[in-house]
Scaffold this motif. Structure first.
Motif, short mmCIF file in Angstrom:
data_model
loop_
_atom_site.label_atom_id
_atom_site.label_comp_id
_atom_site.label_asym_id
_atom_site.label_seq_id
_atom_site.Cartn_x
_atom_site.Cartn_y
_atom_site.Cartn_z
N GLY A 103 40.47 47.67 63.36
CA GLY A 103 41.58 47.51 64.30
C GLY A 103 42.87 48.08 63.76
O GLY A 103 42.87 48.74 62.73
N ASP A 104 43.98 47.80 64.44
CA ASP A 104 45.29 48.34 64.03
C ASP A 104 46.34 47.25 63.89
O ASP A 104 47.53 47.53 63.88
N THR A 105 45.91 45.99 63.79
CA THR A 105 46.89 44.90 63.67
C THR A 105 47.30 44.73 62.21
O THR A 105 46.66 45.28 61.30
N LEU A 106 48.33 43.94 61.97
CA LEU A 106 48.76 43.64 60.60
C LEU A 106 47.63 42.92 59.87
O LEU A 106 47.36 43.20 58.69
N ALA A 107 46.93 42.05 60.58
CA ALA A 107 45.80 41.33 59.94
C ALA A 107 44.74 42.33 59.48
O ALA A 107 44.20 42.21 58.37
N ASP A 108 44.47 43.33 60.31
CA ASP A 108 43.50 44.38 59.90
C ASP A 108 44.01 45.13 58.67
O ASP A 108 43.27 45.43 57.74
N ALA A 109 45.31 45.43 58.70
CA ALA A 109 45.92 46.18 57.58
C ALA A 109 45.82 45.39 56.29
O ALA A 109 45.49 45.94 55.23
N LEU A 110 46.05 44.08 56.35
CA LEU A 110 46.04 43.27 55.12
C LEU A 110 44.63 43.09 54.58
O LEU A 110 44.43 42.93 53.38
N LEU A 111 43.63 43.16 55.46
CA LEU A 111 42.24 43.15 54.95
C LEU A 111 42.00 44.40 54.11
O LEU A 111 41.34 44.36 53.08
N MET A 112 42.57 45.52 54.56
CA MET A 112 42.43 46.78 53.79
C MET A 112 43.14 46.65 52.44
O MET A 112 42.62 47.09 51.42
N ILE A 113 44.34 46.06 52.46
CA ILE A 113 45.09 45.90 51.22
C ILE A 113 44.31 45.03 50.24
O ILE A 113 44.25 45.28 49.03
N ALA A 114 43.64 44.01 50.77
CA ALA A 114 42.96 43.02 49.93
C ALA A 114 41.59 43.50 49.44
O ALA A 114 41.14 43.13 48.35
N ALA A 115 40.92 44.31 50.24
CA ALA A 115 39.50 44.60 49.99
C ALA A 115 39.19 45.17 48.61
O ALA A 115 38.32 44.64 47.90
N PRO A 116 39.86 46.25 48.13
CA PRO A 116 39.49 46.79 46.81
C PRO A 116 39.69 45.76 45.68
O PRO A 116 38.89 45.69 44.75
N ALA A 117 40.73 44.92 45.83
CA ALA A 117 41.03 43.93 44.77
C ALA A 117 39.98 42.84 44.72
O ALA A 117 39.74 42.25 43.67
N VAL A 118 39.34 42.56 45.86
CA VAL A 118 38.31 41.51 45.91
C VAL A 118 36.93 42.08 45.59
O VAL A 118 36.17 41.54 44.79
N LEU A 119 36.61 43.23 46.18
CA LEU A 119 35.27 43.81 46.03
C LEU A 119 35.02 44.30 44.60
O LEU A 119 33.92 44.13 44.06
N THR A 120 36.01 44.90 43.96
CA THR A 120 35.77 45.50 42.64
C THR A 120 35.31 44.47 41.62
O THR A 120 34.24 44.64 41.02
N PRO A 121 36.04 43.35 41.41
CA PRO A 121 35.52 42.36 40.45
C PRO A 121 34.18 41.75 40.88
O PRO A 121 33.30 41.53 40.05
N ALA A 122 34.02 41.54 42.19
CA ALA A 122 32.77 40.92 42.66
C ALA A 122 31.58 41.83 42.35
O ALA A 122 30.51 41.37 41.90
N LEU A 123 31.75 43.13 42.58
CA LEU A 123 30.66 44.09 42.34
C LEU A 123 30.39 44.25 40.84
O LEU A 123 29.23 44.31 40.41
N LEU A 124 31.45 44.28 40.04
CA LEU A 124 31.26 44.42 38.59
C LEU A 124 30.53 43.20 38.03
O LEU A 124 29.61 43.33 37.21
N ARG A 125 30.90 42.01 38.50
CA ARG A 125 30.22 40.79 38.03
C ARG A 125 28.78 40.79 38.52
O ARG A 125 27.85 40.42 37.79
N GLY A 126 28.59 41.28 39.76
CA GLY A 126 27.22 41.34 40.29
C GLY A 126 26.34 42.25 39.45
O GLY A 126 25.17 41.95 39.20
N GLU A 127 26.92 43.36 38.97
CA GLU A 127 26.15 44.28 38.11
C GLU A 127 25.68 43.57 36.85
O GLU A 127 24.63 43.88 36.29
N ARG A 128 26.48 42.60 36.41
CA ARG A 128 26.15 41.89 35.17
C ARG A 128 25.31 40.64 35.45
O ARG A 128 25.04 39.84 34.55
N GLY A 129 24.97 40.44 36.75
CA GLY A 129 24.18 39.26 37.10
C GLY A 129 25.01 37.99 37.16
O GLY A 129 24.49 36.88 37.21
N SER A 130 26.35 38.16 37.18
CA SER A 130 27.23 36.98 37.26
C SER A 130 27.67 36.78 38.71
O SER A 130 27.89 37.76 39.43
#
Ligand code: SDX
Length: 362
Positions: A103-130
């Motif tokens: 979408g094009d709302t501020l809420a949609d924009a803030l999900l974009m701002i947040a996504a790399p910061a949340v996904l990166t640690p989650a994926l790295l920990r997942g790689e380690r089985g954590s």
């Protein structure tokens, strides 16, 4: 035809200016030294988004809203992590972003701002089985990213280092990934579609994929012991020296010294300090080797060289450096997408056909 669109002005923007001859970066009227280390990343997000969303709150409320968006990204994507973890960590992040609303709302924009910061640690920990660690919506953005990675609160010095990095790379004129974002936004596709174009472009080693290979280069040179020999051999093989050169800067990238100073503050005496001292010698050798190899070009240190040392000191593996670059640049991508949607028109350049001519006799 302007190969690589060299020197083509393809948009007007109020967001940032890259002065390639003066070696200066301006973001919404503020010089980089005025912002880096002084403004926190959520404040710079607001600076960039100002004017593009009627419901944009003040600094404090926006920081809280970004915290809530980190939680929403986590809740939406945690069930998908088993499908994302087997991918490389950048592709896993890109695939995760693709699952968010377009979408094009501020809420949609803030999900974009947040996504790399949340996904990166989650994926790295997942790689380690954590297991992934849930965000803390009240936490500072950079602090929460580091906590979600390690499981413990990072030192104030480390949080400031990461935050300064995110601010330093938040926007940079019409670089390849930002231009890709604007092209998609110009079709009136949603913000997620536009950000996915930016994520695709950033991955390449000529652009945001460069910092990881800088670590590999430093390790290879340290193992071999002959910096000049290693660098000359790379250039002789037609390879690019990662962390050097730029399409716009003809002098030193101003972000290099900002990030070098942050690395120096992080640990003058420890391993970081020794790594920094070694990297500085490699940098000087590389500049001399490049000057000899490409005398007609001014190939200077760019943002990626010291990015590599900063993100290594912050505890990120080299495979995730481009993810962290995206975590900073995403604010610029969102702002440029909205600027293109609100003030631009469909981006559709011409091409010159040089293929076979149809047989008119037939
Ligand atoms: C980023 O645009 C932005 O603003 C990007 C960025 C941002 O914040 O968005 O600043 C982030 O992407 C920084 C750049 C990260 N990439 C790297 O560090 C990879 C190494 N750098 C090079 O690939 C290169 O310098 C580019 C791609 C960054 C820029 O290259 P140009 O301006 O397009 O120049 P070119 O590719 O036409 O090269 C001109 C000549 C060539 O030699 P010849 O064929 O003429 O003999 O210079 C040489 C190149 O081989 N050259 C290099 C070199 N950079 C240019 N040779 C060796 N090592 C290098 N680093």
């Amino acid at each position: 035809m302007a190969n690589g669109l060299d020197d083509v002005v393809a948009a007007e923007t109020v967001l940032s200016d890259v002065d390639g001859l003066g070696g200066r970066l301006t973001i919404r009227g503020h010089s980089l030294p005025e912002l880096a280390g002084r403004w926190r990343y959520p404040q710079v997000v607001r600076l960039l988004l100002d004017g593009f969303f009627d419901d944009l709150p003040g600094d404090a409320e926006l920081a809280q809203a970004i915290g809530r968006s980190r939680v929403e990204v986590f809740e939406r994507l945690q069930p998908m992590l088993p499908a994302l973890v087997p991918l490389d960590v950048y592709s896993g992040m890109r695939a995760g972003v693709a699952l968010l609303p377009d979408g094009d709302t501020l809420a949609d924009a803030l999900l974009m701002i947040a996504a790399p910061a949340v996904l990166t640690p989650a994926l790295l920990r997942g790689e380690r089985g954590s297991p992934a660690i849930a965000p803390n919506p009240q936490a500072d953005h950079a602090a929460d990213m580091l906590r979600m990675l390690s499981g413990t609160d990072a030192s104030p010095a480390l949080v400031t280092a990461l935050d300064t990095y995110l601010v330093t790379v938040c926007d940079h004129g019409l670089n390849a990934s930002t231009f890709a974002t604007r092209v998609v936004a110009s079709t009136q596709a949603g913000l997620t579609s536009a950000i996915l174009a930016g994520l695709g472009a950033l991955k390449g080693p000529l652009h945001g994929g460069a910092p990881g290979p800088v670590i590999e280069m430093l390790d290879a040179i340290e193992a071999g012991g002959d910096a000049a020999g290693w660098l000359r051999a790379e250039i002789a093989r037609g390879e690019r020296i990662m962390g050097f050169g730029h399409r716009i800067y003809r002098v030193r990238d101003p972000r290099a010294d900002v990030l070098k100073a942050v690395v120096r503050q992080l640990g003058a005496e420890g391993a970081t300090g020794r790594r920094l001292a070694f990297a500085e010698t490699v940098e000087q050798t590389a500049l001399e080797v490049l000057r000899q190899a490409k005398p007609s070009r001014s190939i200077q240190t760019n943002v990626e060289f010291y990015t590599a040392l900063l993100l290594e000191a912050a505890g990120f593996p080299a495979e995730a450096f481009s993810n962290v670059f995206a975590a900073g640049r995403v604010a610029g991508w969102v702002a440029h997408a909205r600027e293109q949607q609100t003030t631009g028109r469909l981006i559709r350049p011409q091409s010159r056909y040089v293929g076979p001519v149809p047989d008119l006799v037939a």
